[in-house]
Design an enzyme around this catalytic site. Sequence first.
Site, mmCIF file in Angstrom:
data_model
loop_
_atom_site.group_PDB
_atom_site.id
_atom_site.type_symbol
_atom_site.label_atom_id
_atom_site.label_comp_id
_atom_site.label_asym_id
_atom_site.label_seq_id
_atom_site.Cartn_x
_atom_site.Cartn_y
_atom_site.Cartn_z
ATOM 1 N N ARG A 2 0.473 -1.622 0.059
ATOM 2 C CA ARG A 2 -0.127 -0.353 -0.042
ATOM 3 C C ARG A 2 0.800 1.252 -0.484
ATOM 4 N NH1 ARG A 2 -3.571 1.518 -2.584
ATOM 5 N NH2 ARG A 2 -4.029 -0.040 -3.179
ATOM 6 N N LYS A 62 1.826 24.773 -3.428
ATOM 7 C CA LYS A 62 0.653 24.086 -3.176
ATOM 8 C C LYS A 62 0.927 22.352 -2.488
ATOM 9 C CE LYS A 62 -2.466 27.825 -4.045
ATOM 10 N NZ LYS A 62 -3.482 28.284 -4.699
ATOM 11 N N LYS A 113 3.339 39.251 -3.018
ATOM 12 C CA LYS A 113 1.552 38.327 -2.927
ATOM 13 C C LYS A 113 1.718 39.813 -2.268
ATOM 14 C CE LYS A 113 0.520 34.813 -2.752
ATOM 15 N NZ LYS A 113 0.278 33.937 -4.473
ATOM 16 N N GLU A 131 3.194 39.273 -7.258
ATOM 17 C CA GLU A 131 1.598 39.185 -7.737
ATOM 18 C C GLU A 131 1.109 40.949 -7.961
ATOM 19 O OE1 GLU A 131 -1.080 36.402 -5.836
ATOM 20 O OE2 GLU A 131 -1.320 37.998 -4.865
ATOM 21 N N ASP A 187 -2.562 37.401 -11.864
ATOM 22 C CA ASP A 187 -3.321 36.768 -10.994
ATOM 23 C C ASP A 187 -5.165 36.633 -11.286
ATOM 24 O OD1 ASP A 187 -3.544 34.710 -9.166
ATOM 25 O OD2 ASP A 187 -4.607 36.271 -7.676
#
Length: 279
Positions: free
Chosen positions: A99, A134, A166, A196, A217
């Site tokens: 697994r 991410k 950002k 950004e 963005d």
Amino acid sequence: MEFDHNIDEFILMALSEDIGTGDVTTNSCVPYASVSTGKFIAKQPGVICGMYVLSRVFRLLDMMRVRVVPQVEDGAFVNPGDIIAEISGPSRSILTGERTALNLLQHLSGITTKTAEAVKMVAGTNAKITDTRKILPGLRALDKYAVRCGGGSNHRFNLSDGVLIKDNHIAAAGGIAEAVSLARLHAPHTLKIEVETESLQQVAESLEAGADIIMLDNMSPEEMREAVKMIDGRALTEASGNIMGSRDLRTIAETGVDFISIGALTHSVTAFDISLKFK
């Protein structure tokens, strides 16, 4: 494929988490002396990644007795029914590691397959497909490797690899000009500075501030096209924001952006369907 010892530590942690105090089912009904051979078989079309990890799981679990023989290389396209690898050795060891090995192989192959699909969609344009941060903790090196196997490229590996200003950085610093100026003053001169932006006004401010890369963005294709024209090669451009969700990837690529970053390559990928069958 080369990784440092951290990959072994991750695999050992995964094995320990799955095995606990022992594989009760296998140890109860499979004789200690039992030996088996089997095949890892693709159950869908796509691109394979994780052959090193597959072998490493069994190497760490049962040093020399389990033998894994890859039948394809990372980055190879397979069809349903194709044999990915053959395995032989003590039945208990194979069943106990099955697994963990499949989870990693399926996860990485899912990323590579999705990346290859995205790369194919933008073929013939200027755009390069890239990943994001991410990614679940512990999987970063593997996931980013899987993106490369699919023909994509990697964004920064971690926070020390580049300056990416950002919206919250801009708010905390007091504006784009202030944020870029402070980054130039304090960040290593070897790092590029990316900003950004969410509007053409912010694109203009980023250009004025001297950003090396400007992220567009969640802009519409029309806005992206105008932004690329405005920037005119004075900075690299990167499209982002729900790519491969409700947005058309080819249309975005045709705006002329240099990069398209896609969080969905890693944060919500579907596992590639693979099974292990004993002879």
